[in-house]
Scaffold this motif. Structure first.
Motif, short mmCIF file in Angstrom:
data_model
loop_
_atom_site.label_atom_id
_atom_site.label_comp_id
_atom_site.label_asym_id
_atom_site.label_seq_id
_atom_site.Cartn_x
_atom_site.Cartn_y
_atom_site.Cartn_z
N TYR A 157 0.83 -1.21 0.00
CA TYR A 157 0.00 0.00 0.00
C TYR A 157 0.86 1.26 0.00
N GLU A 158 1.91 1.26 0.82
CA GLU A 158 2.74 2.45 0.95
C GLU A 158 3.51 2.73 -0.34
N VAL A 159 3.98 1.69 -1.01
CA VAL A 159 4.66 1.87 -2.30
C VAL A 159 3.73 2.56 -3.30
N ILE A 160 2.51 2.06 -3.40
CA ILE A 160 1.57 2.61 -4.37
C ILE A 160 1.12 4.01 -3.95
N ARG A 161 0.92 4.21 -2.65
CA ARG A 161 0.50 5.54 -2.17
C ARG A 161 1.54 6.59 -2.50
N ARG A 162 2.82 6.26 -2.29
CA ARG A 162 3.87 7.23 -2.58
C ARG A 162 3.97 7.52 -4.07
N GLU A 163 3.75 6.50 -4.89
CA GLU A 163 3.72 6.73 -6.32
C GLU A 163 2.56 7.67 -6.67
N GLY A 164 1.43 7.48 -5.99
CA GLY A 164 0.29 8.34 -6.22
C GLY A 164 0.57 9.78 -5.82
N VAL A 165 1.26 10.00 -4.71
CA VAL A 165 1.64 11.35 -4.29
C VAL A 165 2.49 12.02 -5.35
N ASP A 166 3.47 11.27 -5.88
CA ASP A 166 4.33 11.82 -6.94
C ASP A 166 3.52 12.19 -8.17
N GLU A 167 2.55 11.32 -8.53
CA GLU A 167 1.74 11.58 -9.72
C GLU A 167 0.88 12.82 -9.53
N LEU A 168 0.32 12.99 -8.34
CA LEU A 168 -0.53 14.15 -8.08
C LEU A 168 0.25 15.46 -8.15
N ARG A 169 1.56 15.40 -7.97
CA ARG A 169 2.39 16.61 -7.99
C ARG A 169 2.97 16.93 -9.36
N ARG A 170 2.79 16.03 -10.33
CA ARG A 170 3.40 16.23 -11.64
C ARG A 170 2.76 17.41 -12.37
#
Length: 294
Positions: A39-52
């Motif tokens: 979950y944490e791996v995917i969540r952090r990827e999601g945070v990065d995507e939201l900031r792009r």
């Protein structure tokens, strides 16, 4: 179970003493890939995507829309060359995975992938700002994907790029979408969105099996005659530009119900369940972290 607990139990049974330090490190690495870690791996990827930046999302989404068209080509080519038997559909579905492999391994922005990755950080810390960021990424990526698939569909409709045999195979597999009712598209879209979200969830644990995970799960979408709004839009735009269906059928009957089904399957169901299974663990970690800080 914490590392200390595992160590005391293992030492009591003589387990860890039989391993070298390097082997023990490998064991710990695999133990840490529990649902909370995935979950944490995917969540952090999601945070990065939201900031792009929007422009980065646009070009990546456009590349995904163009690349996913190779799923239609791969499936259509196999359809054209395989004998007309009961098992042809199962084999030709393997070609459907080609576009997904290009998109997922190439790290392009695919809308149905984003329905899980970008949702998890919003569920973890909901706020007006995070919801607006989610709507921004959904809107940009969906628009870019559809522009890419429209160009790809137009290229296929032109008949300039592929032999006639392959064209006929692609048309044969595309026409099944024209037979769907809005209800068919919606319900099949739910399961299609669920399978794509499952691919995203499994990849952090897949390590050297990423190819197999993508191949098996995405080919299952085709084999079960489920639906995916982005790859399906290539087929829809192809039929639309050839005059075999109209705009009302293309968007009202097929694409919009597909979109709704994919979002519900990938976000409202899978993302909520993925978050729900780790929510209690995260709540327990907060007081533990506060206690260590004191």
């Amino acid at each position: 179970m914490t590392k200390v607990d595992r160590k005391s139990l293992d030492d009591g049974h003589g387990g860890r003493g039989d391993l070298t330090a390097k082997e023990d490190e490998v064991v710990e690495e695999h133990l840490n890939l529990r649902p909370r870690a995935v979950y944490e791996v995917i969540r952090r990827e999601g945070v990065d995507e939201l900031r792009r930046p929007v422009l980065s999302l646009w070009w990546s989404g456009l590349a995904a829309g163009l690349s996913i068209g190779f799923s239609v080509i791969g499936e259509g080519a196999l359809h054209a060359h395989l004998p007309d038997t009961e098992w042809r559909g199962l084999v030709e579905s393997l070609g459907y995975s080609i576009g997904f492999m290009i998109v997922i391994l190439g790290r392009y922005q695919l809308f149905t992938e984003i329905t899980l990755t970008a949702v998890l950080p919003v569920l973890a810390e909901p706020s007006r700002r995070s919801w607006l960021a989610l709507l921004r990424i959904w809107g940009v990526v969906l628009a870019a994907n559809l522009v890419g698939t429209a160009f790809f569909g137009a290229a296929l409709a032109s008949g300039l790029f592929l032999p006639q045999t392959h064209q006929e195979g692609i048309l044969a597999i595309s026409r099944h979408l024209a037979d769907l009712t809005p209800g068919d598209a919606f319900w099949r879209g739910i399961l299609g969105g669920w399978l794509v979200a499952t691919v995203v969830w499994l990849l952090p644990s897949a390590e050297n099996s990423r190819f197999a995970v993508i191949l098996v799960l995405t080919s299952l979408i085709s084999a079960l005659e489920l639906s995916h709004v982005i790859s399906g839009s290539v087929e829809v735009f192809l039929l639309l530009m050839r005059g075999e269906i109209g705009f009302g059928t293309a968007f009202g009957v097929i694409l919009l119900p597909l979109l709704a089904g994919n979002v519900i399957g990938g976000s409202a169901l899978f993302a909520l369940l993925a978050y729900g299974q780790v929510k209690k663990e995260m709540e327990q970690e907060v007081p533990e972290a506060a206690g260590r800080a004191r």
